[in-house]
Design a protein around this motif. Sequence first.
Motif, PDB file in Angstrom:
ATOM      1  N   ALA A   1       6.570  -2.054   0.836  1.00 38.09           N
ATOM      2  CA  ALA A   1       6.170  -3.458   0.708  1.00 38.09           C
ATOM      3  C   ALA A   1       7.126  -4.427   1.375  1.00 38.09           C
ATOM      4  O   ALA A   1       6.740  -5.565   1.674  1.00 38.09           O
ATOM      5  CB  ALA A   1       6.039  -3.818  -0.774  1.00 38.09           C
ATOM      6  N   ASN A   2       8.378  -4.015   1.637  1.00 34.70           N
ATOM      7  CA  ASN A   2       9.343  -4.944   2.223  1.00 34.70           C
ATOM      8  C   ASN A   2       9.205  -5.096   3.738  1.00 34.70           C
ATOM      9  O   ASN A   2       9.975  -5.827   4.348  1.00 34.70           O
ATOM     10  CB  ASN A   2      10.783  -4.559   1.851  1.00 34.70           C
ATOM     11  CG  ASN A   2      11.105  -3.109   2.148  1.00 34.70           C
ATOM     12  OD1 ASN A   2      10.246  -2.339   2.555  1.00 34.70           O
ATOM     13  ND2 ASN A   2      12.355  -2.742   1.935  1.00 34.70           N
TER      14      ASN A   2
ATOM     15  N   PHE B   1       3.431  -5.888   9.306  1.00 31.78           N
ATOM     16  CA  PHE B   1       2.523  -5.030  10.059  1.00 31.78           C
ATOM     17  C   PHE B   1       1.094  -5.568   9.986  1.00 31.78           C
ATOM     18  O   PHE B   1       0.344  -5.483  10.957  1.00 31.78           O
ATOM     19  CB  PHE B   1       2.581  -3.596   9.512  1.00 31.78           C
ATOM     20  CG  PHE B   1       3.666  -2.757  10.131  1.00 31.78           C
ATOM     21  CD1 PHE B   1       3.357  -1.692  10.955  1.00 31.78           C
ATOM     22  CD2 PHE B   1       5.006  -3.039   9.890  1.00 31.78           C
ATOM     23  CE1 PHE B   1       4.349  -0.917  11.536  1.00 31.78           C
ATOM     24  CE2 PHE B   1       6.009  -2.273  10.465  1.00 31.78           C
ATOM     25  CZ  PHE B   1       5.684  -1.211  11.292  1.00 31.78           C
ATOM     26  N   GLU B   2       0.740  -6.129   8.839  1.00 28.32           N
ATOM     27  CA  GLU B   2      -0.575  -6.764   8.718  1.00 28.32           C
ATOM     28  C   GLU B   2      -0.678  -7.967   9.656  1.00 28.32           C
ATOM     29  O   GLU B   2      -1.707  -8.179  10.302  1.00 28.32           O
ATOM     30  CB  GLU B   2      -0.815  -7.213   7.278  1.00 28.32           C
ATOM     31  CG  GLU B   2      -1.092  -6.081   6.314  1.00 28.32           C
ATOM     32  CD  GLU B   2      -1.492  -6.576   4.941  1.00 28.32           C
ATOM     33  OE1 GLU B   2      -2.636  -6.331   4.539  1.00 28.32           O
ATOM     34  OE2 GLU B   2      -0.655  -7.226   4.270  1.00 28.32           O
TER      35      GLU B   2
ATOM     36  N   TYR C   1       1.684  -2.565  -2.355  1.00 30.36           N
ATOM     37  CA  TYR C   1       1.540  -1.635  -1.229  1.00 30.36           C
ATOM     38  C   TYR C   1       2.018  -0.250  -1.653  1.00 30.36           C
ATOM     39  O   TYR C   1       3.044  -0.127  -2.330  1.00 30.36           O
ATOM     40  CB  TYR C   1       2.380  -2.070  -0.021  1.00 30.36           C
ATOM     41  CG  TYR C   1       1.977  -3.374   0.614  1.00 30.36           C
ATOM     42  CD1 TYR C   1       1.127  -3.407   1.712  1.00 30.36           C
ATOM     43  CD2 TYR C   1       2.467  -4.586   0.111  1.00 30.36           C
ATOM     44  CE1 TYR C   1       0.771  -4.607   2.307  1.00 30.36           C
ATOM     45  CE2 TYR C   1       2.115  -5.794   0.700  1.00 30.36           C
ATOM     46  CZ  TYR C   1       1.267  -5.797   1.790  1.00 30.36           C
ATOM     47  OH  TYR C   1       0.905  -6.988   2.370  1.00 30.36           O
ATOM     48  N   ASP C   2       1.293   0.780  -1.247  1.00 29.55           N
ATOM     49  CA  ASP C   2       1.792   2.137  -1.427  1.00 29.55           C
ATOM     50  C   ASP C   2       2.897   2.411  -0.414  1.00 29.55           C
ATOM     51  O   ASP C   2       2.859   1.897   0.710  1.00 29.55           O
ATOM     52  CB  ASP C   2       0.668   3.157  -1.197  1.00 29.55           C
ATOM     53  CG  ASP C   2      -0.360   3.151  -2.313  1.00 29.55           C
ATOM     54  OD1 ASP C   2       0.032   2.934  -3.472  1.00 29.55           O
ATOM     55  OD2 ASP C   2      -1.558   3.361  -2.016  1.00 29.55           O
ATOM     56  N   THR C   3       3.866   3.230  -0.817  1.00 29.09           N
ATOM     57  CA  THR C   3       4.873   3.691   0.134  1.00 29.09           C
ATOM     58  C   THR C   3       4.211   4.708   1.055  1.00 29.09           C
ATOM     59  O   THR C   3       3.615   5.680   0.579  1.00 29.09           O
ATOM     60  CB  THR C   3       6.058   4.333  -0.595  1.00 29.09           C
ATOM     61  OG1 THR C   3       6.638   3.373  -1.483  1.00 29.09           O
ATOM     62  CG2 THR C   3       7.119   4.797   0.393  1.00 29.09           C
TER      63      THR C   3
ATOM     64  N   ALA D   1      11.573  -4.369  -2.914  1.00 29.47           N
ATOM     65  CA  ALA D   1      10.265  -4.808  -2.420  1.00 29.47           C
ATOM     66  C   ALA D   1      10.082  -6.321  -2.481  1.00 29.47           C
ATOM     67  O   ALA D   1       9.202  -6.859  -1.805  1.00 29.47           O
ATOM     68  CB  ALA D   1       9.158  -4.132  -3.217  1.00 29.47           C
ATOM     69  N   ALA D   2      10.916  -7.008  -3.251  1.00 31.73           N
ATOM     70  CA  ALA D   2      10.765  -8.461  -3.393  1.00 31.73           C
ATOM     71  C   ALA D   2      11.150  -9.211  -2.123  1.00 31.73           C
ATOM     72  O   ALA D   2      10.685 -10.321  -1.876  1.00 31.73           O
ATOM     73  CB  ALA D   2      11.610  -8.969  -4.563  1.00 31.73           C
TER      74      ALA D   2
END
Length: 465
Positions: free
Chosen positions: A50-51, A56-57, A97-99, A413-414
């Motif tokens: 997630a970080n 990428f999106e 998000y999945d890792t 992830a924050a």
Amino acid sequence: MSQRPKVMIVGARLGGLLLGLLLEKMDVEYDIYERYDSLKPYGAGMSLGANILPMFEQLGIYEDLLKISLPCSQMELYKEDMTPVSKVNISGENVGYDTQFFSRPDIHNLLLLKLPSERIHYGKKVLSIGQSEHGAIIRCADGTSYEGDILIGADGAYSAVRQGLYKRLEKDGKLPKGDSEPMEVGYTCLVGTTLPLGPEKYPVVKNNFSRFAIVIADKGLYSIVVISVPGNRVCWGVVIQLTPEEQEAALRNSEWAAKTIENGITPFAHHKTPFGCTLGNLVNETPKDYISNVYLEEKTFETWNNGRIALLGDACHKMLPSAGQGAINAMQDAVIIANCIYELGSSTSNEDIEAALQDYKEQRYAHAKGQVRNSSLSGQLFFSQTWFSRLVRWVALIFMPKEFDKASITKTAAYRPQATFLPLRERRGTMEIVPQKPSKRYEEEQRKKKTECDSPIPGTSPHAI
């Protein structure tokens, strides 16, 4: 100073390639200079979470990443005799998000395919660098030289750009003492990725998720890592803790270990893995040219930039792979550098560029330093074989509350920087996100566009349809 800055990137590693892709989106001129004549598919398994995935999106390549990766929700830990020790939760439960796990060469190829081939120049080993108030220059071993407004050293732990920059700063008495000291080298690592495996012999490849397991030796100075990835393949690695004598020898060498691959693997080939096979089985399924042997260094350098020159990734913060954050932090560097270059607009002045690169360091330094520290602690937990590390390991893995696992993951992830010159992705998950420095230029451009859209067409009534 009306033209946009031209950026030279030394090193076609993941951070350098991603920076090139961001500059491509920004329509800023750039070139990437790679020392090798071609890029071999070295490397084993890695992951993104997630970080970095929101970015990428933004670039429109998140779906492409999902096609070459598998989600993973836990890390499995075993003793040498395959006795399970613990399972560490790495799921994307509340982070959104999945890792995603994959083979490092696959993401390298993904980024390469998104870049114009004429932007990447191979066989360009940098021998020296220089800068003035008017620009920066690199000189290569093949006799060529190149000039630009900004020079980014994304060329790894033994960065030629860093060495050239530090040599000049040390001569001028401006280099902090710690930056001239060698990196700490505590481990060496043998890694590879198999060819496609038969599901009958290797059932682990049938899964629609990735299995990630670490086998920690009971007495030896090593750990074995295995990860299943798309394409019916398995990434594997052997992390070996160096003795004090071996550490001394490592400091006299470069990135690659001196001993042969065969000699390095032989002592571990007979060891079992949680995938129902031995390490030797996986090694035999791996092309010998694709197996690499590298020292694992760690250090946070104080000097990241000077004038028109800045460092990225391992060149300024080398961390152990134990927490899986090295490549991610290089990518985060690329995002922030791109944001700072965007704020320059059309300015190529020495003063503005120096301020922009200093802003990059100020935004990234504290977080990267924290990740170097976290990776070092993870290395002690999963790879170190001192008596104290063994004691801490079993106490932590057996008695550590699951909430601690979750807190560690969510804290990492924050922090998820995005490109401020592209529409930001909405937050996924339920956790709070670390605020990001906004782009004044982007906000101004959006206000200007809105004003133009709201303004009536000349010669018409403001109420005309």
